[in-house]
Design a protein around this motif. Sequence first.
Motif, PDB file in Angstrom:
ATOM      1  N   GLY A  69      38.816 -16.502 -16.813  1.00 53.59           N
ATOM      2  CA  GLY A  69      37.653 -16.232 -17.638  1.00 53.59           C
ATOM      3  C   GLY A  69      36.405 -15.892 -16.860  1.00 53.59           C
ATOM      4  O   GLY A  69      36.169 -16.424 -15.780  1.00 53.59           O
ATOM      5  N   GLN A  91      33.215 -16.473 -21.095  1.00 56.66           N
ATOM      6  CA  GLN A  91      34.504 -16.943 -21.599  1.00 56.66           C
ATOM      7  C   GLN A  91      34.758 -18.400 -21.226  1.00 56.66           C
ATOM      8  O   GLN A  91      35.279 -19.167 -22.030  1.00 56.66           O
ATOM      9  CB  GLN A  91      35.641 -16.064 -21.074  1.00 56.66           C
ATOM     10  CG  GLN A  91      35.680 -14.693 -21.711  1.00 56.66           C
ATOM     11  CD  GLN A  91      36.696 -13.792 -21.039  1.00 56.66           C
ATOM     12  OE1 GLN A  91      36.868 -13.818 -19.820  1.00 56.66           O
ATOM     13  NE2 GLN A  91      37.366 -12.985 -21.838  1.00 56.66           N
ATOM     14  N   GLN A  92      34.392 -18.784 -20.025  1.00 62.35           N
ATOM     15  CA  GLN A  92      34.578 -20.170 -19.599  1.00 62.35           C
ATOM     16  C   GLN A  92      33.772 -21.120 -20.484  1.00 62.35           C
ATOM     17  O   GLN A  92      34.271 -22.160 -20.905  1.00 62.35           O
ATOM     18  CB  GLN A  92      34.196 -20.333 -18.133  1.00 62.35           C
ATOM     19  CG  GLN A  92      35.178 -19.676 -17.191  1.00 62.35           C
ATOM     20  CD  GLN A  92      34.760 -19.766 -15.739  1.00 62.35           C
ATOM     21  OE1 GLN A  92      33.998 -20.641 -15.353  1.00 62.35           O
ATOM     22  NE2 GLN A  92      35.268 -18.857 -14.923  1.00 62.35           N
ATOM     23  N   CYS A 148      35.466 -21.205 -23.830  1.00 64.07           N
ATOM     24  CA  CYS A 148      36.701 -21.991 -23.737  1.00 64.07           C
ATOM     25  C   CYS A 148      36.399 -23.491 -23.777  1.00 64.07           C
ATOM     26  O   CYS A 148      37.117 -24.250 -24.437  1.00 64.07           O
ATOM     27  CB  CYS A 148      37.470 -21.646 -22.466  1.00 64.07           C
ATOM     28  SG  CYS A 148      38.311 -20.044 -22.531  1.00 64.07           S
ATOM     29  N   ILE A 170      42.881 -16.565 -23.043  1.00 63.63           N
ATOM     30  CA  ILE A 170      41.982 -15.508 -22.595  1.00 63.63           C
ATOM     31  C   ILE A 170      42.841 -14.257 -22.458  1.00 63.63           C
ATOM     32  O   ILE A 170      43.843 -14.265 -21.747  1.00 63.63           O
ATOM     33  CB  ILE A 170      41.339 -15.864 -21.243  1.00 63.63           C
ATOM     34  CG1 ILE A 170      40.551 -17.167 -21.349  1.00 63.63           C
ATOM     35  CG2 ILE A 170      40.460 -14.713 -20.753  1.00 63.63           C
ATOM     36  CD1 ILE A 170      40.152 -17.771 -20.016  1.00 63.63           C
ATOM     37  N   LEU A 185      38.951 -13.390 -26.356  1.00 63.55           N
ATOM     38  CA  LEU A 185      39.624 -14.670 -26.512  1.00 63.55           C
ATOM     39  C   LEU A 185      40.485 -14.572 -27.762  1.00 63.55           C
ATOM     40  O   LEU A 185      40.185 -13.786 -28.669  1.00 63.55           O
ATOM     41  CB  LEU A 185      38.613 -15.803 -26.672  1.00 63.55           C
ATOM     42  CG  LEU A 185      37.696 -16.049 -25.478  1.00 63.55           C
ATOM     43  CD1 LEU A 185      36.644 -17.098 -25.825  1.00 63.55           C
ATOM     44  CD2 LEU A 185      38.482 -16.479 -24.260  1.00 63.55           C
TER      45      LEU A 185
END
Length: 143
Positions: A21, A25-26, A29, A76, A81
């Motif tokens: 990611g 994205q991290q 997540c 991912i 996502l």
Amino acid sequence: MAENKTTFTGASVADYIAARGNEQQQADCRELMDLLGTITHEPPKMWGPSIVGYGSYRYTYESGRTGEAPLAGFAIRGRELVVYLDCEGEKQPSLLAKLGKHKMGVSCLYFKRLADLDKSVLRELVTNSIAAVKQRYGERGGA
């Protein structure tokens, strides 16, 4: 018969997210992990090389193929996502219409940023999905 690729692996969820990611994205997540953990009361576990899953259930298809899969999960996929959902229930289509900016596959909800979605609607979609899977395949916990 071919072996299922989506099986519990024991790999590190944190390593997967860090390796796959980008920064946004991290963060998304981590938020998804909180949401799915709260709904399922299960810890995140890696299923296959790229699915973060919560809980599990056993299935048997009409063909006789059997396996085990997570009750809820996400991954991912490049710039997007994906949250895995059962969307066959009668309430799911109207919820999807209220969710926000997304694309829907057969059981894959794709989106670029969690901020684009109404999180209360996402929570309801996931809750309904888990209920539908448990109704179809029965109760089964843990991996």
